[in-house]
Design an enzyme around this catalytic site. Structure first.
Site, PDB file in Angstrom:
ATOM      1  N   ARG A  14      -4.769  -2.373  10.068  1.00 18.50           N
ATOM      2  CA  ARG A  14      -5.144  -3.953   9.983  1.00 18.50           C
ATOM      3  C   ARG A  14      -4.781  -4.765  11.268  1.00 18.50           C
ATOM      4  O   ARG A  14      -5.653  -5.348  11.787  1.00 18.50           O
ATOM      5  CB  ARG A  14      -4.429  -4.537   8.820  1.00 18.50           C
ATOM      6  CG  ARG A  14      -4.563  -6.012   8.454  1.00 18.50           C
ATOM      7  CD  ARG A  14      -3.842  -6.319   7.210  1.00 18.50           C
ATOM      8  NE  ARG A  14      -4.542  -5.909   5.924  1.00 18.50           N
ATOM      9  CZ  ARG A  14      -5.594  -6.573   5.440  1.00 18.50           C
ATOM     10  NH1 ARG A  14      -6.005  -7.684   5.678  1.00 18.50           N
ATOM     11  NH2 ARG A  14      -6.175  -5.882   4.357  1.00 18.50           N
ATOM     12  N   MET A  26      -8.103   3.038   9.155  1.00 17.44           N
ATOM     13  CA  MET A  26      -7.076   1.850   8.722  1.00 17.44           C
ATOM     14  C   MET A  26      -6.411   1.433   9.932  1.00 17.44           C
ATOM     15  O   MET A  26      -6.320   2.128  10.914  1.00 17.44           O
ATOM     16  CB  MET A  26      -6.277   2.293   7.586  1.00 17.44           C
ATOM     17  CG  MET A  26      -6.971   2.389   6.254  1.00 17.44           C
ATOM     18  SD  MET A  26      -5.708   2.431   5.091  1.00 17.44           S
ATOM     19  CE  MET A  26      -6.753   2.401   3.303  1.00 17.44           C
ATOM     20  N   ASP A  31       3.257  -0.389  12.008  1.00 20.30           N
ATOM     21  CA  ASP A  31       3.423  -1.457  12.819  1.00 20.30           C
ATOM     22  C   ASP A  31       4.406  -2.491  12.538  1.00 20.30           C
ATOM     23  O   ASP A  31       4.381  -3.560  12.843  1.00 20.30           O
ATOM     24  CB  ASP A  31       1.935  -2.397  12.586  1.00 20.30           C
ATOM     25  CG  ASP A  31       1.824  -2.567  11.228  1.00 20.30           C
ATOM     26  OD1 ASP A  31       2.371  -2.258  10.278  1.00 20.30           O
ATOM     27  OD2 ASP A  31       0.806  -3.469  10.726  1.00 20.30           O
ATOM     28  N   GLY A  51       0.776  -1.061   0.120  1.00 23.07           N
ATOM     29  CA  GLY A  51      -0.053   0.007   0.041  1.00 23.07           C
ATOM     30  C   GLY A  51       1.180   1.238  -0.080  1.00 23.07           C
ATOM     31  O   GLY A  51       1.934   1.194   0.709  1.00 23.07           O
ATOM     32  N   ASP A  90       5.600  -5.123   5.867  1.00 24.98           N
ATOM     33  CA  ASP A  90       6.197  -6.449   6.090  1.00 24.98           C
ATOM     34  C   ASP A  90       6.465  -7.405   5.002  1.00 24.98           C
ATOM     35  O   ASP A  90       7.230  -8.021   4.836  1.00 24.98           O
ATOM     36  CB  ASP A  90       5.250  -6.815   7.346  1.00 24.98           C
ATOM     37  CG  ASP A  90       5.849  -7.909   7.846  1.00 24.98           C
ATOM     38  OD1 ASP A  90       6.975  -7.930   8.635  1.00 24.98           O
ATOM     39  OD2 ASP A  90       5.246  -9.294   8.197  1.00 24.98           O
ATOM     40  N   ARG A 125       1.076  -5.052  -4.924  1.00 25.67           N
ATOM     41  CA  ARG A 125       1.019  -6.153  -4.031  1.00 25.67           C
ATOM     42  C   ARG A 125       1.461  -7.500  -4.513  1.00 25.67           C
ATOM     43  O   ARG A 125       1.180  -8.480  -4.064  1.00 25.67           O
ATOM     44  CB  ARG A 125      -0.142  -6.443  -3.279  1.00 25.67           C
ATOM     45  CG  ARG A 125      -0.757  -5.060  -2.397  1.00 25.67           C
ATOM     46  CD  ARG A 125      -1.853  -5.229  -1.399  1.00 25.67           C
ATOM     47  NE  ARG A 125      -2.288  -4.315  -0.698  1.00 25.67           N
ATOM     48  CZ  ARG A 125      -1.808  -3.924   0.040  1.00 25.67           C
ATOM     49  NH1 ARG A 125      -0.706  -4.155   0.910  1.00 25.67           N
ATOM     50  NH2 ARG A 125      -2.169  -2.587   0.898  1.00 25.67           N
ATOM     51  N   ARG A 155      -4.283   7.797   3.387  1.00 25.96           N
ATOM     52  CA  ARG A 155      -3.233   7.367   2.726  1.00 25.96           C
ATOM     53  C   ARG A 155      -2.799   8.359   1.552  1.00 25.96           C
ATOM     54  O   ARG A 155      -1.823   8.222   1.042  1.00 25.96           O
ATOM     55  CB  ARG A 155      -3.044   6.014   2.137  1.00 25.96           C
ATOM     56  CG  ARG A 155      -2.706   4.870   2.906  1.00 25.96           C
ATOM     57  CD  ARG A 155      -2.514   3.495   2.426  1.00 25.96           C
ATOM     58  NE  ARG A 155      -2.737   3.374   1.192  1.00 25.96           N
ATOM     59  CZ  ARG A 155      -3.119   2.292   0.694  1.00 25.96           C
ATOM     60  NH1 ARG A 155      -3.353   1.089   1.509  1.00 25.96           N
ATOM     61  NH2 ARG A 155      -3.395   1.924  -0.709  1.00 25.96           N
ATOM     62  N   ASP A 187       0.166   2.173   8.850  1.00 21.68           N
ATOM     63  CA  ASP A 187      -0.223   1.561  10.141  1.00 21.68           C
ATOM     64  C   ASP A 187       0.675   1.620  11.316  1.00 21.68           C
ATOM     65  O   ASP A 187       0.254   1.377  12.398  1.00 21.68           O
ATOM     66  CB  ASP A 187      -0.359   0.157   9.830  1.00 21.68           C
ATOM     67  CG  ASP A 187      -1.568  -0.094   8.815  1.00 21.68           C
ATOM     68  OD1 ASP A 187      -2.266   0.828   8.658  1.00 21.68           O
ATOM     69  OD2 ASP A 187      -2.011  -1.173   8.451  1.00 21.68           O
ATOM     70  N   THR A 210       4.733   2.246   6.251  1.00 17.56           N
ATOM     71  CA  THR A 210       3.618   1.891   6.469  1.00 17.56           C
ATOM     72  C   THR A 210       2.482   3.081   7.135  1.00 17.56           C
ATOM     73  O   THR A 210       3.347   3.365   8.168  1.00 17.56           O
ATOM     74  CB  THR A 210       3.090   0.560   6.795  1.00 17.56           C
ATOM     75  OG1 THR A 210       1.698   0.565   7.452  1.00 17.56           O
ATOM     76  CG2 THR A 210       4.062   0.480   8.343  1.00 17.56           C
TER      77      THR A 210
HETATM   78  O1  F6P Z   1      -0.828  -0.237   3.892  1.00 16.46           O
HETATM   79  C1  F6P Z   1      -1.789  -0.774   4.806  1.00 16.46           C
HETATM   80  C2  F6P Z   1      -3.191  -0.410   4.681  1.00 16.46           C
HETATM   81  O2  F6P Z   1      -3.176   0.970   4.655  1.00 16.46           O
HETATM   82  C3  F6P Z   1      -3.792  -0.933   5.719  1.00 16.46           C
HETATM   83  O3  F6P Z   1      -4.209  -0.270   6.797  1.00 16.46           O
HETATM   84  C4  F6P Z   1      -5.213  -1.518   4.983  1.00 16.46           C
HETATM   85  O4  F6P Z   1      -5.919  -2.555   5.347  1.00 16.46           O
HETATM   86  C5  F6P Z   1      -4.633  -1.751   3.519  1.00 16.46           C
HETATM   87  O5  F6P Z   1      -3.385  -1.008   3.469  1.00 16.46           O
HETATM   88  C6  F6P Z   1      -5.556  -1.526   2.369  1.00 16.46           C
HETATM   89  O6  F6P Z   1      -5.087  -1.663   1.078  1.00 16.46           O
HETATM   90  P1  F6P Z   1      -5.211  -1.653  -0.051  1.00 16.46           P
HETATM   91  O7  F6P Z   1      -5.067  -0.194  -0.800  1.00 16.46           O
HETATM   92  O8  F6P Z   1      -5.103  -2.764  -0.899  1.00 16.46           O
HETATM   93  O9  F6P Z   1      -7.097  -1.486  -0.134  1.00 16.46           O
END
Ligand code: F6P
Length: 346
Positions: free
Chosen positions: A171, A169, A129, A10, A102, A71, A276, A127, A125
């Site tokens: 996860r 967000m 984390d 992401g 990660d 991804r 984001r 997040d 990230t």
């Molecule tokens: O990068 C982490 C994150 O922002 C998470 O918090 C969230 O679950 C995920 O990416 C969402 O990803 P996508 O952009 O694939 O919907």
């Protein structure tokens, strides 16, 4: 010296400052940098762009990543890893800087330990984390976006005497929900680290109402769970290359429960990818730039299998293998501090 560079997973505000910092450092040392487009996909297919001082100038304030992201997981099929290594050789790359979370760093770590690819990691990230680093860039921008959104949500909540549930967000970790909730004086915060106690939440909200507060704000991480069995609330059954489901929906469920049990009109706002997007904060620009410079320096010094990290106010390097596989979840002490405001004065 030709160094490859990619951004995976992401996207997140601060990626472009990292790219700019690393490119400048490597070019200053007499090297060249090839950007691999769209994460590991570009490393497999060999889709590249030459990164120069000129084309990385003026990107510090741009959100997202000029390299694109995906991804894609090369380890999904053994032959893809072989193809990636062939591409690496064909492009005459000496090393590869992988900027990611990660999943991306897990691939970089495996390529280093199992296939001898000279990888260097840079943690990212929203997040927050990732292990082995105190903060990840993107997090600061993200909590500011959520805080500003809640500042707006609060005025309409107050006008309509409603309770508003804000789904953020996050996860596996509740950093975004907890920090933005604390910054916005939320009345309740729900995070993945603590099993959701719906009755406790409703009792707290009802008590605030009874004490005269005309509205309420609840912040919930998308990854918060209602049951002990670790089941996420998901949008659909689709999973990505790394086996992750698409999260979403817990906010609506919580809002429904609050409306029924507290008897107050309740609405849910899911902030989604707004968290984001857009320009990085000053903090993330500086952190990203510093991490980029240090990742570039590791490439120049030919120190591989390492990840750059923030420790206190210093940028250090740690073994990539130590940084992947375990999540840095929310510090329970911070949630405990936030919860001081959820208590009823004696
Ligand atoms: O990068 C982490 C994150 O922002 C998470 O918090 C969230 O679950 C995920 O990416 C969402 O990803 P996508 O952009 O694939 O919907």
């Amino acid at each position: 010296m030709i160094v490859g560079m990619l951004t995976g997973g992401g996207d997140c505000p601060g990626l472009n400052p990292v790219i700019r910092g690393a490119v400048r450092t490597i070019i200053n040392a007499g090297g060249r940098v090839l950007g691999l487009l769209e994460g590991w996909r570009g490393a497999i297919e060999g889709n590249t762009i030459e990164l120069t001082i000129e084309n990385t100038d003026g990107i510090i304030d741009k959100g997202g990543t000029m390299l694109g992201s995906s991804r894609t997981n090369p380890y999904k099929k053994a032959e893809t890893v072989d193809k990636l290594i062939e591409t690496f050789k064909r492009l005459e790359l000496e090393s590869l800087i992988a900027i990611g979370g990660d999943d991306t760093l897990g691939v970089a770590s495996k390529l280093f330990s199992e296939r001898g690819v000279n990888t260097i990691g840079c943690p990212k990230t929203i997040d927050n984390d990732l292990s082995c680093t105190d903060v990840t860039f993107g997090f600061d921008t993200s909590i500011n976006i959520v805080m500003e959104a809640i500042d707006r949500i609060r005025t309409t909540a107050e006008s309509h005497r409603r309770i508003m549930v804000v789904e953020t967000m996050g996860r596996h970790a509740g950093w975004i929900a907890c920090y933005s909730g604390m910054a916005s004086a939320a009345d309740y915060i729900l995070v993945p680290e603590v099993e959701v106690d719906l009755q406790k939440m409703c009792d707290t909200l009802a008590a605030r109402r009874k004490a005269g507060k005309k509205y309420g704000i609840v912040v919930v991480s998308e990854g918060a769970k209602l049951a002990k069995d670790d089941t996420f609330i998901t949008k659909d059954a689709e999973i990505d290359d790394f086996g992750h489901v698409k999260l979403g929906g817990i906010g609506e469920m919580i809002a429904d429960v609050i409306e029924k049990r507290v008897g107050v009109e309740t609405r849910c706002v899911t902030l989604g990818h707004i968290q984001r997007g857009g320009p990085p904060s000053a903090y993330d620009r500086v952190l990203g730039t510093r991490l980029g410079i240090h990742a570039g320096r590791l490439a120049v010094k030919k120190e591989y299998g390492k990840m750059v990290a923030l420790r206190g106010t210093n940028i250090v390097s740690v073994p990539l293998a130590d940084a992947v596989g375990t999540m840095r979840t929310l510090d329970p002490a911070v949630l405990d501090e936030a919860e001081e405001f959820f208590k009823k004065p004696r």
